[in-house]
Design an enzyme around this catalytic site. Structure first.
Site, PDB file in Angstrom:
ATOM      1  N   TYR A 252       0.820  -1.219   0.000  1.00  0.00           N
ATOM      2  CA  TYR A 252       0.000   0.000   0.000  1.00  0.00           C
ATOM      3  C   TYR A 252       0.852   1.265   0.000  1.00  0.00           C
ATOM      4  O   TYR A 252       0.367   2.343  -0.343  1.00  0.00           O
ATOM      5  CB  TYR A 252      -0.932   0.036   1.219  1.00  0.00           C
ATOM      6  CG  TYR A 252      -2.052  -0.980   1.176  1.00  0.00           C
ATOM      7  CD1 TYR A 252      -2.263  -1.778   0.049  1.00  0.00           C
ATOM      8  CD2 TYR A 252      -2.906  -1.145   2.248  1.00  0.00           C
ATOM      9  CE1 TYR A 252      -3.277  -2.717   0.013  1.00  0.00           C
ATOM     10  CE2 TYR A 252      -3.931  -2.084   2.221  1.00  0.00           C
ATOM     11  CZ  TYR A 252      -4.097  -2.866   1.095  1.00  0.00           C
ATOM     12  OH  TYR A 252      -5.112  -3.791   1.068  1.00  0.00           O
TER      13      TYR A 252
ATOM     14  N   LYS B  38       3.315 -15.359   2.594  1.00  0.00           N
ATOM     15  CA  LYS B  38       3.316 -16.143   1.355  1.00  0.00           C
ATOM     16  C   LYS B  38       4.785 -16.403   1.003  1.00  0.00           C
ATOM     17  O   LYS B  38       5.281 -16.043  -0.076  1.00  0.00           O
ATOM     18  CB  LYS B  38       2.580 -15.325   0.273  1.00  0.00           C
ATOM     19  CG  LYS B  38       2.319 -16.036  -1.017  1.00  0.00           C
ATOM     20  CD  LYS B  38       1.184 -17.025  -0.954  1.00  0.00           C
ATOM     21  CE  LYS B  38       1.023 -17.718  -2.299  1.00  0.00           C
ATOM     22  NZ  LYS B  38       0.264 -18.958  -2.240  1.00  0.00           N
TER      23      LYS B  38
ATOM     24  N   ASP C 257      -3.091 -18.046   1.540  1.00  0.00           N
ATOM     25  CA  ASP C 257      -4.214 -18.715   0.857  1.00  0.00           C
ATOM     26  C   ASP C 257      -4.805 -19.796   1.768  1.00  0.00           C
ATOM     27  O   ASP C 257      -6.031 -19.951   1.869  1.00  0.00           O
ATOM     28  CB  ASP C 257      -3.792 -19.282  -0.504  1.00  0.00           C
ATOM     29  CG  ASP C 257      -2.417 -19.942  -0.485  1.00  0.00           C
ATOM     30  OD1 ASP C 257      -1.685 -19.785   0.507  1.00  0.00           O
ATOM     31  OD2 ASP C 257      -2.082 -20.620  -1.478  1.00  0.00           O
TER      32      ASP C 257
ATOM     33  N   ASP D 144      -5.662  -6.909   5.638  1.00  0.00           N
ATOM     34  CA  ASP D 144      -6.852  -6.190   5.174  1.00  0.00           C
ATOM     35  C   ASP D 144      -7.914  -7.207   4.755  1.00  0.00           C
ATOM     36  O   ASP D 144      -9.080  -7.147   5.164  1.00  0.00           O
ATOM     37  CB  ASP D 144      -6.435  -5.309   3.985  1.00  0.00           C
ATOM     38  CG  ASP D 144      -7.509  -4.324   3.568  1.00  0.00           C
ATOM     39  OD1 ASP D 144      -8.587  -4.331   4.177  1.00  0.00           O
ATOM     40  OD2 ASP D 144      -7.265  -3.554   2.615  1.00  0.00           O
TER      41      ASP D 144
END
Ligand code: NAD
Length: 357
Positions: free
Chosen positions: A140, A190, A222, A246
């Site tokens: 972000y 990840k 995931d 988020d």
């Protein structure tokens, strides 16, 4: 000592829900709590008032205050503004300016609302998760970012970046919270694909050496998204980066039935914080007096607990909310047959009545 609270109602349902939270704060005066509050514009309201979603005066007030209570920002009216004038930019900027790097988002299921969850009651009953989301780094904010023409076509790009120190400080917050709860921390990343996540995982493992009592586990994002709906009660505290947090925290919020129930805290290194419901400005119901104010009221409880060090008062608010739910009061978002449907102000009044009983 009198505490100074900066109140930033924002847009849409923001002013309506913040008004109810203020009622609750005023009621706490009966228990000896001393505070003064001052309001300022942020988001679309900031743009309307000063041409800026984070007016200078608002930022100054937030810096001077002991803590900040925020409603929500945004609305369709502002969607066509240049990106830097949009309400959400005001929110991202105030988090960055106040260095609020740790976002605490509890997902707690009240037994009375088990039927409001889209998941089976046996999967969610007793759910009590705390998601600690890093808030001032990641994709972000990473540079370079932009949209440019390459080889005759437009290309959009952002940068996922974390420094060791950014990971370390949020990891300390998460381990500290885990120590006060069930002492289980799951770090979500990840690392099988992203170097940024590889570093994240390494640093979290380093920090874990200072918290030998906390059982640390690791999960790819995931899988975490899947596990949250498959068996959410396996989690105690989750720590993760800005973008993963988020998404996962919104997913976790729905396990509890309504986005209108969930508070959040964003803390800096001194535990000075900004407190806000996790939902947005809900333009579809703004002005109708039907929004659920409980997430904002519970944000006040978090404010008392994490910044103002008033554990007993925080506990009183939590108990009052539990009581109004047990009495059957429900706003539209959590309404089920056989309960009492009430509006925003009636819900706020019911909490005050339970508090002062
Ligand atoms: P939203 O959270 O505002 O609304 C999603 C749905 O949940 C809507 O149907 C809404 O009516 C309902 N809802 C939300 N809060 C509720 C409450 N307290 N009581 C009852 N129902 C409630 O998300 P959205 O519709 O995606 O976004 C609307 C605007 O809010 C956009 O401009 C968005 O950018 C902004 N937004 C702001 C924040 C924030 O201020 N922190 C967060 C998310 C979205």
């Amino acid at each position: 000592m009198t505490k100074k609270i900066a109140v930033l109602p924002g847009d849409g349902i923001g002013p309506e829900i913040v008004a109810e939270a203020l009622k609750v704060l005023h009621a706490l005066r009966g228990f000896g709590f001393k505070f003064e509050s001052e309001q300022a514009a942020i988001g679309g309201a900031g743009y309307d008032a000063a041409g800026d979603p984070l007016p200078e005066a608002t930022l100054r007030l937030a810096r001077q205050a002991d803590t900040v209570l925020l409603g929500a920002v945004g609305g369709p009216k502002y969607d066509t503004l240049p990106r830097d004038k949009r309400p959400e930019r005001g929110l991202l900027r105030i988090r960055k300016e106040l260095n609020l790097f740790a976002n605490l988002r509890p997902a707690l299921l009240y037994p009375e609302l088990a039927a409001a969850s889209t998941l089976k009651p046996e999967v969610v009953a007793g759910l009590d998760i705390m998601i600690v989301r890093e808030l001032t780094g990641d994709i972000y904010f990473g540079q370079p970012r932009g949209i440019e023409t390459r080889g005759g076509e437009r290309v959009g790009f952002n940068t996922m970046v974390y420094s060791e120190s950014e990971v370390r400080r949020v990891a300390h917050v998460a381990f500290g919270i885990a120590m006060k709860r069930r002492k289980q921390l799951c770090s979500v990343e990840k690392a099988n694909v992203l170097e940024c996540s590889e570093l994240w995982k390494e640093v979290v493992i380093e920090v874990s050496k200072e918290y030998p009592e906390v059982a640390l586990s690791h999960m790819y994002v995931d899988n975490a998204a899947m596990q949250l709906v498959r068996a959410p009660k396996q989690f105690d505290v989750i720590v993760t980066g800005n973008i993963f947090g988020d998404i996962l925290s919104d997913e976790a919020s729905m396990l509890t039935g309504s986005i209108g129930m969930l508070p959040s805290a964003s803390l800096d290194e001194q535990n000075k914080g900004m407190y806000e419901p996790i939902h947005g400005s809900a333009p579809d119901i703004a002005g109708k007096g039907s929004a659920n104010p409980l997430a904002t009221i519970l944000s006040v409880a978090m404010m008392l607990r994490y910044t103002l060090n008033e554990q007993a008062l925080a506990g009183r608010i939590d108990a009052a909310v539990q009581q109004v739910l047990a009495q059957g009061y429900r706003t539209g978002d959590i309404y089920t047959e056989g309960t009492k449907k009430v509006g925003t102000a009636e819900m706020g009044d019911a909490v005050v009545a339970a508090l002062c009983k």
